[in-house]
Structure formats: C-alpha cells, structure tokens
Design a protein around this motif. Structure first.
Motif: not given
Length: 266
Positions: A16-19, A121-122, A152-158
């Motif tokens: 939710v927050p990433v999208v 990296r936070n 950001y995308i890879l770090g918090f999705i994958l």
C-alpha cells in the motif's frame, strides 16, 4: 485459526505505501525517466496494485513448512515453492548471473552520492530523495533518479529486510543499468526469502507448542509466496489471468478476507 495478529509472523513487503509513492512519482516522471526505466527488467512493477494480504496466511505457511524437504505441507501434498513460481508471478528472469547478497567493498560514484550513510537506505529517506529529484527534473540526474527508484522498488517489494532499510548490497547492482538485465532476479528474489523461512517457521512452531518465542519478521517478497499459495490451493477468489506477469492480474479485491487455511494444517 484465530487472528491473534499481535503474535503472528509478519513481513515488510507492504504494497500500500509503496504503490502510493509509485503513483505519486508516476505523475511527475518525464518521458526520459520512462525511457531509461523501460530498458530495465522492472518497469512493469510500476503497475502493481496495492494488494493487502493477510498475516494469518503467512503465519499458516510458516506452520506448514517442512525444513527437511524444503516444502510446504498443504493438506495431503508437500509442495515446493520454486524460483520458477517467482518468475511466473512477478515476471522476472530465472537465468543469468547469480546475485551476491554480500555488500561490496568497492563503492561507485552513485553509492557515494546517495548512500554514504546507512540511514540513506531507510524507506522514508528514499521517498524524500525521490520526490525531491522528480520535482527538480534535472536532466543530468534522470538516470540517477531511475537507479534510486529501483533501489526503492526492489528494496521494499522484492528484497525487503526485517527492518525498514533497503539491503546494503542492492545499490551496487543498480549502478550499471546496462548490465541489470544480466542477473537472475527471480532466483535472487526466491533465495532472499526462502533462506529466511526456516528460522521464521521454527519460531512460529515454537509459539504453537506454547514455548516462548520472539516471532518477529520474515524477510523477502511475501506477496509472491502468498500468491503462489492462493493459486495452488484455490483459496483465493478466481483470478482471470489476462495479463502477464500474473501479479498484474491481482487487485485490491482479489482475495477472500478470511482464507480457509486452517483445514490444511495438521
């Protein structure tokens, strides 16, 4: 199975927050940003829906994990969650150079500029940096913006960690975008999570045996594992796979609010 959410295993793959951040960035990204991004294997991840998935399902999967066979005991079957499943669900390649999860000693110009401190990296720091860059629209920074976006995308999705930090090794692989398609990203996504599953499963089983256990988090892309569970058991709502990769076929209402998983646990 009661939803004692305060004592269930959890993950950091919160879509939710990433999208929400991705959608804000998409409104301000230039054609040049998109041209650079589309030359990577990850541009389709910009279209993922803000799927909310139950912690109870992840917790149940940890209860059903069999470390000896590296499988999940679902009903009468022992099923293995494979890198090929990650590839099918997330649209990532299995073949290519393996990813090394050790942080590299050699730091690139990109890393020195944007990741000189661990706090960089936070998740919140990355969002602020991305918003500042996309608003300024500096033509010489467009590639750096895409690199930062992929961290950001890879770090918090994958590759979510058990904290709110993107992995320390990740910026190294984003530095040279011309080579980014040479790596086995499905294998890496699978390995990053499954290497952590035995420990998480052991903690959950200790809790079920009424032993003291600090449940905590399991790292990795829990979204891929839970989607795989829904597909192989049919516990989710029927999905019409009209798009590829499969993750793009899932939406906010793709899952039942209470998946019937208790019957699968011995």
């Amino acid at each position: 199975m009661g939803d004692n959410s305060g004592n269930l295993v959890n993950g950091r793959c919160y879509l939710v927050p990433v999208v929400d951040t991705i959608n804000q960035l998409k409104k301000m990204m230039t054609r040049r940003h998109w041209d650079i991004l589309r030359r990577t294997p990850f541009s389709h991840l910009m279209d993922i829906e803000p799927i909310v998935q139950e912690r109870s399902v992840l917790d149940a999967l940890m209860q059903m994990f069999d470390e000896r066979s590296n499988t999940f005991h679902l009903g009468d079957s022992f099923l293995q969650f494979k890198a090929e499943d990650v590839s099918l669900i997330l649209g990532l390649q299995c073949d290519g150079t393996a990813i090394d999860f050790k942080r590299k000693k050699e730091r690139s110009v990109f890393e020195e500029e944007y990741f000189s401190k661990g706090v960089d990296r936070n998740r919140d720091c990355l969002v602020r940096s991305l918003m500042n860059m996309v608003v300024k629209r500096e033509s010489k920074k467009e590639e750096s913006f895409v690199k930062l976006l992929l961290v950001y995308i890879l770090g918090f999705i994958l590759f979510p960690t058990t904290s709110c930090l993107s992995p320390a090794w990740l910026p190294y692989y984003m530095d040279n975008l011309s080579k980014i398609g040479q790596y086995a990203w499905a294998q890496a996504t699978h390995k990053w999570m499954m290497d952590d599953v035995p420990l998480a499963a052991a903690r959950v089983k200790e809790r079920c045996a009424r032993k003291q256990s600090r449940i905590g988090y399991v790292r990795g892309c829990k979204m891929a594992l839970i989607n795989w569970f829904y597909e192989v058991t049919g516990n989710g709502k029927k999905i019409h796979f009209g798009r590829t990769p499969r993750i793009l076929c899932y939406g906010v209402g793709s899952y039942k609010k209470q998946a019937a998983v208790s019957a699968l646990i011995d």
